[in-house]
Design a protein around this motif. Structure first.
Motif, PDB file in Angstrom:
ATOM      1  N   THR A  88       0.844  -1.187   0.000  1.00  0.00           N
ATOM      2  CA  THR A  88       0.000   0.000   0.000  1.00  0.00           C
ATOM      3  C   THR A  88       0.879   1.237   0.000  1.00  0.00           C
ATOM      4  N   LEU A  89       0.588   2.188  -0.877  1.00  0.00           N
ATOM      5  CA  LEU A  89       1.463   3.346  -1.040  1.00  0.00           C
ATOM      6  C   LEU A  89       0.997   4.576  -0.278  1.00  0.00           C
ATOM      7  N   GLU A  90      -0.076   4.465   0.517  1.00  0.00           N
ATOM      8  CA  GLU A  90      -0.407   5.580   1.397  1.00  0.00           C
ATOM      9  C   GLU A  90       0.696   5.712   2.446  1.00  0.00           C
ATOM     10  N   ALA A  93       0.504   3.809   5.761  1.00  0.00           N
ATOM     11  CA  ALA A  93       0.775   2.375   5.658  1.00  0.00           C
ATOM     12  C   ALA A  93       2.271   2.118   5.486  1.00  0.00           C
ATOM     13  N   ILE A  94       2.928   2.934   4.682  1.00  0.00           N
ATOM     14  CA  ILE A  94       4.368   2.788   4.515  1.00  0.00           C
ATOM     15  C   ILE A  94       5.081   2.998   5.845  1.00  0.00           C
ATOM     16  N   SER A  95       4.673   4.017   6.586  1.00  0.00           N
ATOM     17  CA  SER A  95       5.302   4.303   7.879  1.00  0.00           C
ATOM     18  C   SER A  95       5.079   3.164   8.866  1.00  0.00           C
ATOM     19  N   ALA A  96       3.867   2.621   8.873  1.00  0.00           N
ATOM     20  CA  ALA A  96       3.575   1.517   9.785  1.00  0.00           C
ATOM     21  C   ALA A  96       4.493   0.326   9.532  1.00  0.00           C
ATOM     22  N   GLU A 106       7.965   2.345  -1.742  1.00  0.00           N
ATOM     23  CA  GLU A 106       7.838   2.562  -0.303  1.00  0.00           C
ATOM     24  C   GLU A 106       9.000   3.395   0.223  1.00  0.00           C
ATOM     25  N   HIS A 107      10.210   3.023  -0.136  1.00  0.00           N
ATOM     26  CA  HIS A 107      11.378   3.786   0.296  1.00  0.00           C
ATOM     27  C   HIS A 107      11.321   5.222  -0.214  1.00  0.00           C
TER      28      HIS A 107
END
Length: 282
Positions: free
Chosen positions: A66-68, A71-74, A87-88
């Motif tokens: 997921t690219l929100e 979600a990436i931070s989680a 993601e990075h």
């Protein structure tokens, strides 16, 4: 409203950068807030690459990342996990914008001398009056930013890389025993969130994607590059030495931990169902 403010607000609206817990991210990579500069950008870039792994476990297990930003931070900030270029790159871009850098999100074609899709996310970042290639999500490739200047050569952990201009495209190249080899090529066309959603769907689901058929984990530090490809652990040194070994299923969790990835029991069990046994490999 000046142009810089307008650019920043537009970026925040599209990319959700205000949702990032900047302090949590900086704590994850062991950095502190600092004023924008080329030196600070280099420190952030190196810390990110050294801390957060490149890995494709989600798409390998049949889940499109997921690219929100939340979600990436989680996944990349709150857990001992990594991700691939989208993601990075989106995480790092948001952190840089929150710190006051001007960031342009781009798309590159990997292996540009062969026909293929333009699916890699890279960034161009302004610092100290110059543009820099920023590429924290290019596997075990780029440790430090590179000033966007034709012919510039930068040592990336012991491996020389250079940027060359070819018409409208910039080419990232790596020095090998056979000369300079092209890694990817990009132009200055800004991308939008929806562009990466399309790219991400292809990369995470297409049977010919390099990230749907086998496990890929990459780590880079000065003088050493480690890659787990399927069940093969390959360690390359800047002096030319290479070591390779097979990782049996019972050692997979420990090997992933050594590569800074910790899976929960369900993830590990699902991965083991797909993991090749070295005894059956040829």
């Amino acid at each position: 409203m000046n142009a810089t403010t307008q650019h920043s607000e537009t970026a925040s609206d599209e990319w959700g950068v205000d949702e990032l817990d900047l302090d949590a991210y900086l704590d994850r990579i062991g950095q502190s807030r600092s004023e924008p500069s080329a030196a600070a950008l280099t420190a952030l870039h190196e810390a990110h690459v050294r801390t957060i792994p490149f890995e494709n476990i989600d798409p390998l297990l049949g889940t499109s990342p997921t690219l929100e930003l939340t979600a990436i931070s989680a996944k990349l900030v709150q857990r001992d996990r990594g991700g691939y270029c989208y993601e990075h790159g989106l995480l790092f871009a948001a952190a840089l914008e929150r710190l006051g850098y001007r960031v342009t999100r781009l798309a590159a074609r990997v292996n540009p001398d062969k026909p293929g899709p333009k699916t890699h996310l890279n960034l161009v970042v302004r610092a100290d009056g110059a543009d820099h290639l920023v590429d924290v999500g290019f596997g075990a490739g780029v440790l430090r930013p590179m000033q966007l200047r034709d012919g510039v050569v930068v040592d990336q952990g012991g491996w020389k890389h250079r940027l060359t201009r070819d018409g409208r495209y910039w080419r990232l190249e790596k020095q090998t025993a056979d000369g300079w080899s092209a890694l990817h090529a990009f132009d200055d066309t800004p991308q939008h969130q929806i562009d990466y959603e399309v790219f991400n769907h292809y990369v995470a689901t297409h049977p010919r994607s390099p990230f749907t058929g086998q496990l890929v984990v990459m780590r880079l530090d000065d003088g050493i590059s480690r890659k787990l490809l399927g069940n093969r652990l390959i360690t390359e040194y800047a002096d030319g030495r290479t070591e390779e070994s097979r990782v049996p299923p019972e050692q997979l969790a420990a090997t992933l931990r050594e590569l800074d990835i910790v899976l929960d029991p369900a993830e590990l069990d699902a991965l083991l169902q797909l993991y090749p046994d070295p005894a059956e490999s040829h």
